[in-house]
Each structure stands twice: as structure tokens, then as C-alpha cells.
Design an enzyme around this catalytic site. Structure first.
Site, PDB file in Angstrom:
ATOM      1  N   ASP A  90      -2.669  92.509  67.863  1.00 49.37           N
ATOM      2  CA  ASP A  90      -3.579  91.377  67.696  1.00 49.37           C
ATOM      3  C   ASP A  90      -2.806  90.124  67.332  1.00 49.37           C
ATOM      4  O   ASP A  90      -3.393  89.040  67.234  1.00 49.37           O
ATOM      5  CB  ASP A  90      -4.607  91.681  66.596  1.00 49.37           C
ATOM      6  CG  ASP A  90      -5.770  92.505  67.133  1.00 49.37           C
ATOM      7  OD1 ASP A  90      -5.921  92.580  68.370  1.00 49.37           O
ATOM      8  OD2 ASP A  90      -6.509  93.084  66.320  1.00 49.37           O
ATOM      9  N   ASP A 137     -11.201 100.561  72.523  1.00 49.00           N
ATOM     10  CA  ASP A 137     -10.675 100.168  71.217  1.00 49.00           C
ATOM     11  C   ASP A 137     -10.939 101.277  70.186  1.00 49.00           C
ATOM     12  O   ASP A 137     -11.802 102.148  70.397  1.00 49.00           O
ATOM     13  CB  ASP A 137     -11.380  98.871  70.802  1.00 49.00           C
ATOM     14  CG  ASP A 137     -10.601  98.044  69.792  1.00 49.00           C
ATOM     15  OD1 ASP A 137      -9.601  98.543  69.262  1.00 49.00           O
ATOM     16  OD2 ASP A 137     -11.023  96.900  69.541  1.00 49.00           O
TER      17      ASP A 137
HETATM   18  C1  DGJ Z   1      -9.420  94.872  67.733  1.00 43.62           C
HETATM   19  C2  DGJ Z   1      -8.728  94.470  68.994  1.00 43.62           C
HETATM   20  O1  DGJ Z   1      -7.349  94.602  68.856  1.00 43.62           O
HETATM   21  C3  DGJ Z   1      -9.126  93.046  69.353  1.00 43.62           C
HETATM   22  O2  DGJ Z   1      -8.428  92.632  70.490  1.00 43.62           O
HETATM   23  C4  DGJ Z   1     -10.602  92.982  69.560  1.00 43.62           C
HETATM   24  O3  DGJ Z   1     -10.970  93.735  70.677  1.00 43.62           O
HETATM   25  C5  DGJ Z   1     -11.331  93.468  68.316  1.00 43.62           C
HETATM   26  N1  DGJ Z   1     -10.858  94.765  67.894  1.00 43.62           N
HETATM   27  C6  DGJ Z   1     -12.811  93.527  68.558  1.00 43.62           C
HETATM   28  O4  DGJ Z   1     -13.482  94.099  67.528  1.00 43.62           O
END
Ligand code: DGJ
Length: 727
Positions: free
Chosen positions: A545, A475
Site C-alpha cells: 500500500d 484482498d
Molecule cells: C488493502 C489494499 O491493499 C488496498 O489497496 C485497498 O484495496 C484496501 N485494502 C481496501 O480496503
């Protein structure tokens, strides 16, 4: 196939259906002659119209007007071309300007790798490469323009290697990857702007005089724009019309600029963003630009899309997972956020295992003392308070359930509240005079400093070696600001943004060398680094997300415009959706996620029984259709983003014997009993079984099928089409 016509001084690059021609005028100027449907001749240098624009050899005093109008293959700034330049340098005396003139060429089968950068690849059987070397006498700068034409797909890739062959140190102030000058034909421009939660929405607008710019200065390819743009004829549809598309294989700051000038000439340039960029080139040093992909389709947007899909599937993604069925995963993020311990995760895993889910991914919150997003990034050791026995115990227990175990990491970041920050505050990306700003309560690590990058990589390597971890979600949750390095020399500070990207690529390359079977999924605050550069390392990228199935339709449609379906991370999440509060039937959520890698992002233990009971059949559907969806040819039939009512796409197997139609009725329109859909990509003469009828491909594609209205909003349906007999 690439050839050079000595007599006419014309290079011709052919893909199966397209040609790209470059002419050398006066033995000096490489000019763009033609790009489009395949043509036969090389005697078309007249299209360069050098006489109309007063060739400088005949009338030296008109060199400026020549340079300002000639269709350049790679434009230089400062010597008379007043349009957008592709390259520029500043010399030690502070002066700039270049005139890169033709020196030599070579043509060879295959394609060279780009040092330190992701790029498409191909053997001598797949493609041919042309390198044109240009030189600027005044500075000693050399630029090698590299073009690769693929034999099995209508794509041409370009990149540039720049070498300082002079004695003086030069500073590159821009070094773009692509320049294309052509006649404007009343084009429209297509791009993929977005934001967090609504990434890659298709935008189309008239081009007109002046410039359209699509760019990112976030230090990543970003939610806001995609390193992609296309120009299309005004009548261009999915099946008809011309489209020229450009995509940069890069994950950092980029700029795509399309400008139409007074001569109705369109210049497209694309590459690393020149803002906040300069690169020191001491004598003998070189700089490699990222690669840009060009695709032309004379048969509408659909053919362009399928070319990108083919290119990326066959010549960009390297992972051993690319054609394999991915394990159906359950991710802890929307199920638990930061609130978990071993028992909770194991409870989730046990329930998931009984439903047939194959992998548990432990998302953010397992390390340091992290229990919200304000601490511990950089402290890549397990939080034993939450997870006694550590990752090894957890992974073993999960493996004992017959499931795989995956882990989330965010290696590029550092929290102020971390042991790492206390030990190495100088490893934060920051300028000397200003306090760096936080975003999501975190700083960015100065990865241009190899010491910091190596340290972090070793931490990650040791975590991944400590337990049986088969998947990693990498990430990256904030943009780059205060871009400075306390380590790098003052006259190299302009290199940091690009050096940062090179370091990320290097870390991911090391990761894949150390763990060759690892399934890597890139992610950036949702889908803010969904780009071809990242695909070179990971066969899938978290799309967004936004897990609401209805919102996902537009996001996935925009993503599928250029990316294979197998690359889109897509999960079934809880209802009401955590962001939109929308209620969508579980079945529809499942069918929308089926278009991507498929997984779950919810607490299975809390699901209503009738939804929990659907999981095994959803997984069975995924298993049944995964091969077709991942490897088939994609056709867009209807766009919810355009019609605001329903969404429909189709995937056809390579042998054209099977097709799958995914239909989502977003709104149940009153007084509308059915909707006609026309299929695509079938064999005209073959007879198919579709919707309980036997019809020829010709009938299905021209007359179409009816999809009955379903009860209520947000309903979805899959329709399978199978070959019944060949005529
Ligand atoms: C952003 C990601 O897109 C989410 O799926 C998740 O992993 C969060 N970060 C965690 O901080």
C-alpha cells in the site's frame, strides 16, 4: 537428471550447474552429503563421516551421539537428535518420538502435483523426481521425501507426504518440508522482514552459533516476514560468492529456522509453522506438506535471483496472462476510497479512457451498505444506492468507453454488521470460550467449514457472472486470531490454520476454473501475502500500500530479489503521497511503477494538466518495454537501500540484444556531476549503442557508463542499450 549409485548407496541430483547428493548409511539413515557447484563423482559418501560420529551398527550404545551429529536429510525428534526436528508425532498413549529409516526409493521423469496445494510443475522433459520412502517401525508412520531436480534451471524442490500405515491414530505435531544439514562456512543470513508499507526489506546479518528464526503466525505469509531465507558466504556480492536460498510455496503460517551447533554444523529447516499446529492421522490417512524450493548459486546473489525468476515464470505461474501485456489500470482506492457513486466512477473512467488507460478497477466499498471499513463483508451484493443499475450497468458503460472493468473482493472476511453475520454467527473463526476479537472491524470466516467456504464462493461466482468483469483483486485485510472452529471436532482444532489455507487455495482454483481468462491479482493489506503459493493462482500480487515512489524502491528491490518483475503490482499515485506526504515528480513515479505491472491509483480528473499530459507517453513507455521487463533477465546494479543515494537495475532481453537500465537519483548530491554504472548480462564481444556511444559489451560491463547528475532530488532516467553489431 537423477541417478542412484548402488555400490556407494548415493543418490545424485543434478541441475545445469549444481549437484545435490544423499547417501544411505548402514542401509538405514539417509544423510546429506553435498550441495553446491556441480560435481562428477558419487564416491563421496566419506563426507558423511559416519565413523567420526560412531556409527550405531558398530557401537549400538552410541546411537544417541550418532543421531545427534549425523547430517540428516529429514530429522526426527525424540530418538536422539537434539537439533531441530522436521517431523514429530504424538501417539494415543501421549508419547512422542520417531525414528524414520530408509525403506525404498523410486526415480521418475516429471513431477507429481501436490494434492490441494500450489507447487511448481514440470513435464518429463523439464525435470526428474526422486522419492525416498522412510518408515518408523514403532508407530507405522511412513514419510515419502520427494525431490525434483529441474533441467533448465538450478532449482531443486522438496516436499514430504506422510502416511499413517499403523493401526493407531497418530497426531502429527510438526511436519516440515525441508531439512538441510551442512558445514557452516561462516555464513551470513539474508531474509526479507517488513511491516505494512515497508514490505520485504533486505536484511543481512552474521549467522553465528545459535538460531535465526523467520516465521509467521499471522495465518498468512505476512508483512513481517517472507517464507524465504538464504545463507551466503561473507564475501557474496551480486556477482560473486556462494548462496543457498530456500523459499516455501505456501501462504499461511511458516517457520524457517537456521541453527549452528557445537560441531559448526548448520541445520536449515522450513515448513508449516509447528506452533498452533497438529494434524490427526487416523490409520490409513495421509498429510502432504507444502513444497520448499532450494536454489544454490556459486556466482553471487544475482544468479540466485535469476534462477528464482526463471523457475517461477516457467514452472509456477499458470495464468494465461503471465507473459501477456497486462491492461493499464486505474484503481479507485486512492482516487476515491469509500466515497463514490456511479457518476463519480464513470467520470473517472471517461477521463482515464481519454488518457489511454485501459481498465477501471472498482476497489472496496461497492457492496452491502459499506461506506467505511466497519460493515458488510460477507454481503456480496451490490449497493444499489451508490451504484444504481448495479455492476452490470457500470461495467457496460465502462466497456462502452473501450475500457475493461475489474472488481475488488475480500471473500475471507465477515463484518459483525452484515446480513451474513446475523444469519450465521457460527461461521466466524472463533474459540468456544472466548469472544473473538475484531481487527479492522472485521472477523475472519471459518473457511475450515466447507459450508461457509462454499457459500461464499457461490456468492462471489454469482457476482462475477452478473457483469463483464475481467479482473479481480482478491484482498485479505487482517490476521487470523481466535483460531477455533465451532464445526470441527475437538481433536482436529490444530488443523484449522492449514485447513484455512487449503480452503483459500481451493476457492481460487475454482475461480480460475469457472473464469479461465480472469486476470487475478492477490493482495493482503498491501503486500502481506506476497508468496509463491499465491503466484500459482495469480500472475500478479499487489506489492504494497506504500505507493510513494521513493519508499517503493526498497520494497521493489526486496521483492525482485526472488520474484519476477511481472508479478509486482505497482501504480502511479497522487502527490503529496497520502502516507508520506512526499512530493515526487510525476515522471519518476511513472518510471518506478514501470518496473511492475503498471497502473494508476489517483483521480485523473484532479491531476495538474502537465501531469495529466504525461500519461499517454508513460503508457507508451510501458507498452514499449513491457515484454522486456516481464521476460528479461534482471540485474541489480546499485541499491538505494544500501547507498541511500541512488537506485539502479537493468533488464536484459533473453537474446541479449537489448537492455534497459532504470536509474533513480534519490538525492542530488552536491559536488557530484555524474555516477558510473557498470552494466551486466551483455555479450562481451558485441557492440552496443548506449548513451549515444558505440561500445562493446565488455567495455560496458567492465569500464561502465556515466549517468549525468540530474537537477534536484527524486529524478529518474531510463537508458536503452541496443545491439549495434556483432563482431
Ligand atoms: C488493502 C489494499 O491493499 C488496498 O489497496 C485497498 O484495496 C484496501 N485494502 C481496501 O480496503
Amino acid at each position: 537428471m537423477i541417478s542412484f549409485d548402488e555400490k556407494n548407496q548415493v543418490f545424485k541430483l543434478d541441475t545445469p550447474n549444481t549437484s545435490y547428493l544423499i547417501g544411505i548409511v548402514d542401509g538405514k539413515y539417509p544423510g546429506h552429503i553435498y550441495y553446491g557447484n556441480k560435481i562428477d563423482d558419487t564416491s563421496v559418501a566419506y563426507l558423511l563421516r559416519p565413523e567420526e560420529i560412531l556409527s550405531p551398527d558398530r557401537c549400538a550404545r552410541e546411537k544417541v551421539s550418532f543421531l545427534d551429529a549425523f547430517p540428516m536429510e529429514y530429522s526426527c525428534g525424540g530418538a536422539g537428535d537434539f537439533r531441530e526436528s522436521s517431523i514429530n508425532v504424538r501417539a494415543a498413549d501421549g508419547q512422542d518420538g520417531l525414528e524414520l529409516l530408509y525403506a525404498s526409493y523410486q526415480i521418475f521423469p516429471g513431477k507429481k502435483a501436490l494434492e490441494g496445494l500450489p507447487a511448481t510443475w514440470g513435464s518429463g522433459e523439464d525435470c526428474d523426481t526422486l522419492e525416498i520412502t522412510l518408515q518408523d517401525k514403532a508407530t507405522g508412520l511412513m514419510a515419502v521425501l520427494s525431490y525434483t531436480a529441474f533441467r533448465d534451471t538450478d532449482a531443486i524442490t522438496r516436499s514430504v507426504r506422510i502416511v499413517n500405515q499403523g493401526q493407531e491414530t497418530l497426531y502429527l505435531t510438526r511436519a516440515l518440508s525441508l531439512c538441510l544439514d551442512m558445514d557452516n562456512e561462516n555464513f551470513e543470513v539474508i531474509s526479507l522482514p517488513g511491516a505494512w508499507g515497508r514490505e520485504r526489506r533486505i536484511q543481512r546479518k552474521p549467522l553465528g552459533y545459535g538460531s535465526a528464526v523467520f516465521e509467521s503466525l499471522y495465518g498468512k505469509s505476512s508483512h513481517e516476514e517472507q517464507p524465504f531465507a538464504a545463507v551466503a558466504s561473507a564475501n557474496c556480492t551480486q556477482t560473486e560468492g556462494k548462496v543457498y536460498a530456500f523459499h516455501l510455496v505456501y501462504s499461511g503460517n511458516f517457520m524457517t529456522k537456521l541453527s549452528v551447533n557445537r560441531f559448526d554444523s548448520l541445520r536449515v529447516v522450513m515448513g508449516v509453522h509447528p506452533e498452533r499446529f497438529y494434524w490427526k492421522l487416523a490409520s490409513g490417512e495421509s498429510f502432504q506438506t507444502p513444497e520448499a524450493v532450494m536454489v544454490y548459486s556459486g556466482q553471487g546473489l544475482g544468479a540466485m535471483t535469476r534462477t528464482f525468476h526463471r523457475l517461477y515464470r516457467d514452472h509456477l505461474i499458470r495464468s494465461p496472462w503471465k507473459k501477456k501485456e497486462r491492461p493499464v489500470l486505474i484503481n479507485s482506492w486512492e482516487a476515491a476510497y469509500f466515497d463514490f457513486d456511479t457518476e463519480k466512477i464513470l467520470g473517472l473512467a471517461r477521463e482515464a479512457a481519454t488518457a489511454g488507460i485501459e481498465m477501471l478497477v472498482l476497489d472496496d466499498g461497492w457492496f452491502g451498505h459499506r461506506s467505511s471499513d466497519d460493515s458488510s463483508l460477507g454481503d456480496w451484493f451490490v449497493n444499489e444506492k451508490k451504484l444504481p443499475g448495479g455492476l452490470k450497468y457500470l461495467a457496460d458503460e465502462i466497456n462502452a468507453l473501450g475500457m475493461k472493468f475489474g472488481l475488488w473482493i475480500e471473500p475471507e472476511m465477515i463484518s459483525e454488521d452484515s446480513e451474513l453475520y446475523r444469519a450465521h454467527p457460527e461461521w466466524v473463526l472463533r474459540t468456544a470460550r472466548r469472544e473473538p476479537a475484531q481487527s479492522r472491524e472485521q472477523y475472519v470466516l471459518d473457511l475450515s467449514n466447507p459450508e461457509a467456504a462454499d457459500y461464499i464462493y457461490e456468492q462471489i461466482r454469482s457476482v462475477l457472472s452478473s457483469a463483464h468483469i475481467e479482473y479481480v483483486k482478491w484482498d485479505m485485510n487482517r490476521p487470523l486470531a481466535d483460531v477455533g472452529s465451532l464445526k470441527l471436532e475437538p481433536d482436529r482444532q490444530g488443523e484449522i490454520m492449514h485447513r484455512y489455507m487449503l480452503a483459500v487455495y481451493r476457492m481460487q482454483e475454482r475461480l480460475l476454473c469457472d473464469f479461465p481468462e480472469l486476470l487475478l491479482e492477490n493482495c493482503s493489506a498491501g503486500g502481506a501475502r506476497f508468496d509463491p503459493g499465491m503466484l500459482y493462482y495469480s500472475p500478479q500480487i499487489w506489492c504494497s500500500d506504500m505507493t510513494d515512489a521513493v519508499e517503493r524502491l526498497a520494497i521493489q528491490e526486496g521483492t525482485m530479489l526472488i520474484y519476477p518483475l511481472s508479478t509486482m503490482g505497482a501504480h502511479v499515485s497522487d502527490c503529496p503521497n497520502h502516507v508520506t506526504m512526499r512530493q515526487v515528480p510525476f515522471e519518476t513515479r511513472g518510471l518506478v511503477a514501470l518496473a511492475g505491472t503498471f497502473g494508476y491509483e489517483l483521480d485523473v480528473r484532479k491531476l495538474p494538466e502537465e501531469e495529466r499530459a504525461q500519461i499517454p507517453s508513460q503508457i507508451a513507455l510501458y507498452k514499449k518495454y513491457h515484454g522486456l521487463i516481464a521476460d528479461g533477465e534482471y540485474y541489480r546494479i546499485a541499491s538505494y537501500q544500501e547507498n541511500h543515494l541512488y537506485d539502479c537495475f537493468e533488464v536484459v532481453s533473453q537474446d541479449q540484444k537489448t537492455a534497459l537500465v532504470c536509474f533513480v537519483q534519490v538525492l542530488a548530491e552536491p559536488n557530484k556531476k555524474s555516477r558510473r554504472i557498470r552494466l551486466q548480462g551483455l555479450k562481451e564481444d558485441w557492440v552496443y549503442e548506449a548513451g549515444g556511444q558505440r561500445l562493446t559489451g565488455r567495455t560496458l560491463m567492465n569500464a561502465g557508463l556515466l549517468v549525468e547528475r540530474m537537477q534536484g532530488d527524486f529524478q529518474a532516467k531510463l537508458l536503452e542499450v541496443r545491439l549495434a553489431c556483432r563482431i
